[in-house]
Design an enzyme around this catalytic site. Structure first.
Site, PDB file in Angstrom:
ATOM      1  N   HIS A  36     -18.046 -50.628  18.390  1.00  0.00           N
ATOM      2  CA  HIS A  36     -18.032 -50.096  19.794  1.00  0.00           C
ATOM      3  C   HIS A  36     -17.866 -50.631  21.051  1.00  0.00           C
ATOM      4  CE1 HIS A  36     -18.605 -46.298  17.402  1.00  0.00           C
ATOM      5  NE2 HIS A  36     -19.803 -46.484  17.188  1.00  0.00           N
TER       6      HIS A  36
ATOM      7  N   ASP B 266     -17.347 -47.006   8.564  1.00  0.00           N
ATOM      8  CA  ASP B 266     -18.534 -46.476   9.394  1.00  0.00           C
ATOM      9  C   ASP B 266     -18.397 -45.135   9.672  1.00  0.00           C
ATOM     10  OD1 ASP B 266     -20.996 -47.843  11.285  1.00  0.00           O
ATOM     11  OD2 ASP B 266     -20.091 -45.977  12.130  1.00  0.00           O
TER      12      ASP B 266
ATOM     13  N   HIS C  80     -19.060 -43.395  12.291  1.00  0.00           N
ATOM     14  CA  HIS C  80     -18.371 -43.257  13.855  1.00  0.00           C
ATOM     15  C   HIS C  80     -17.240 -43.790  14.096  1.00  0.00           C
ATOM     16  CE1 HIS C  80     -22.766 -43.074  13.820  1.00  0.00           C
ATOM     17  NE2 HIS C  80     -22.602 -42.213  14.931  1.00  0.00           N
TER      18      HIS C  80
ATOM     19  N   ASP D  75     -23.500 -45.187   7.386  1.00  0.00           N
ATOM     20  CA  ASP D  75     -23.987 -44.080   7.881  1.00  0.00           C
ATOM     21  C   ASP D  75     -23.384 -42.737   7.391  1.00  0.00           C
ATOM     22  OD1 ASP D  75     -22.117 -45.137   9.493  1.00  0.00           O
ATOM     23  OD2 ASP D  75     -22.934 -45.008  11.339  1.00  0.00           O
TER      24      ASP D  75
HETATM   25 ZN   LIG Z   1     -21.870 -45.749  12.920  1.00  0.00          ZN
END
Ligand SMILES: [Zn+2]
Ligand SMILES: [Zn+2]
Length: 435
Positions: A111, A150, A152, A239
């Site tokens: 991120h 991932d 996200h 995740d």
């Molecule tokens: Zn994540």
């Protein structure tokens, strides 16, 4: 039992670094995994070797980030070791000591965008990008594909490579309408000079193994086949697992292992994954066995029940449709790029960026020179709620002479005026200057 590939493992659980003691991104994430790897005897295989993480340098960070006011003030030593662990993984692969390597390190990085005013989504610096630029600096230019699995959207990695046609970024993640950071839609498809080299695949909540592997077989692998990267990097977030406490997907340890075997990355770098006891040890064991070419069919969560996480027919149809749509977009990227860049000299975008971990807001104006010969000269005007206002002149990697010259002249002539700092970054020549 023997494996077919030599695999390197790098561990760094960052014992002394956490956002807070109860925060999901904390050291137990990797301590459990490390224990499991020892207990299962994975390091007893002749073809699996552990390497100690190195230390990234401030120069490694400044090659790809512009940290405000400087790198030292946005990181801790743990960040340097986490990025250093990724670099070690790259080095042992590039030097032929192993066929592939997995950096099981934290804090994570996907991120973290190019400009860094603070931490976003538990990330301060982008460990994959720092590693990729280390590879290019040390071993020469490489065309790289980053496949981010991932849950996200990796908005930081997307931002850093938005204008770079030599870095294909593919992110498969839970739909941004239902999860942080709320981005990663199909229409986010790369900057004007690099249109098509960012591919977002948002999947609906409750997608199972079936949906992930369908997307891999029918979209990701065909695109990689077209692109022909020199290196494949997997941002191996875990995740998407059905037990993860902060997401809503139904992926499994077996699924992650199959995905890894099919994708066959040169380097995998751990990202998120917060189901510390129920998922991480199994998912990591599956990935490590798959990388090393060892039978992973017995890797299974103790509570695994395929019926409980079966994918609905609606989700299956939705994914089939979406995969078709995205593959068509990829095939049409040349025509779409011509439409956008036709007759343009410079193109500009303005956006707000939120640093949720540090509660900072940033207002950014980005201007890109339209260029047929390279990723294009980039300038960024950035103002943050911390009070800092900065300007950055960024020469792309593999820059053409015209973009470099214009960038150098621009930095030379620019007056600091109202800016706290003006930065100049030239990745190929490894120059980083601050006014
Ligand atoms: Zn994540
Ligand atoms: Zn150029």
């Amino acid at each position: 039992m023997k494996g077919t590939r030599k695999t390197g493992l790098i561990f760094f659980p960052a014992f002394d670094w956490a956002i807070s003691p109860t925060h999901p991104e904390r050291e137990e994430r990797l301590l459990y995994t490390q224990d499991q790897v020892f207990e299962e005897g994975l390091l007893d295989f002749d073809n699996i070797t552990e390497f100690k993480p190195g230390l990234a340098t401030i120069e490694d960070i400044n090659r790809i980030h512009v940290c405000v006011p400087d790198a030292q003030s946005v990181i801790t030593e743990s960040h340097l070791i986490s990025a250093g662990g990724a670099i070690t993984a790259a080095d042992v692969v590039m030097q032929g000591k192993v066929d592939n390597a997995f950096a099981l390190v934290r804090p994570p990085g996907h991120h973290a965008m190019r400009i860094v005013h603070g931490a976003r989504g538990f990330c301060n610096i982008n460990i994959e990008a720092i590693m990729i630029e280390h590879i290019r600096k040390k071993y020469g230019h490489r065309r790289v594909a980053v496949v981010d699995t991932d849950c996200h959207h990796g908005d930081g990695t997307q931002d850093i490579y938005w204008h770079d046609p030599d870095t294909l970024y593919i992110s498969i993640h839970q739909d941004g309408r239902t999860l942080y950071p709320g981005s990663g839609f199909i229409e986010e498809f790369g900057g004007p000079n690099a249109l098509g080299y960012t591919i977002n695949i948002p999947l609906p909540p409750h997608t199972s193994q079936e949906g992930f592997l369908y997307t891999l077989d029918n979209l990701i692998l065909p695109i990689l086949d077209d692109y022909k990267p020199d290196l494949i990097i997997n941002s191996a977030g875990q995740d998407n697992h059905y037990t993860d406490p902060i997401t809503n997907m139904n992926f499994t340890a077996q699924g992650y292992a199959i995905l890894n075997e099919k994708l066959s990355p040169h380097i995998a770098v751990l990202e998120g994954g917060y189901s510390i006891e129920s998922a991480l040890p199994y998912v990591n064991a599956g990935i490590i066995l798959a990388m090393a070419g060892i039978d992973y069919s017995s890797v299974m969560e103790p509570d695994y029940d395929p019926e409980a996480i079966r994918q609905s027919p609606q989700i299956t149809r939705y994914i089939e449709q979406e995969v078709k749509e995205i593959y068509q977009l990829w095939k049409d990227r040349g025509t779409k790029k011509a439409e956008i860049t036709e007759g343009a000299g410079y193109l500009r975008r303005r956006r707000g960026i939120y640093y949720d971990t540090d509660n900072i807001e940033e207002d950014q104006i980005e201007t890109i020179r339209i260029c047929e010969d390279c990723g294009g000269l980039l300038t960024i005007d950035s103002r943050a709620s911390t009070g800092n206002r900065v300007f950055a002149v960024i020469i792309p990697g593999q820059s053409c002479p015209a973009c470099r010259k214009k960038g150098e002249q621009f930095f030379e002539s620019i007056d600091r005026g109202t800016y706290d700092h003006v930065y100049f970054q030239d990745r190929d020549r490894d120059i980083y200057q601050v006014k």
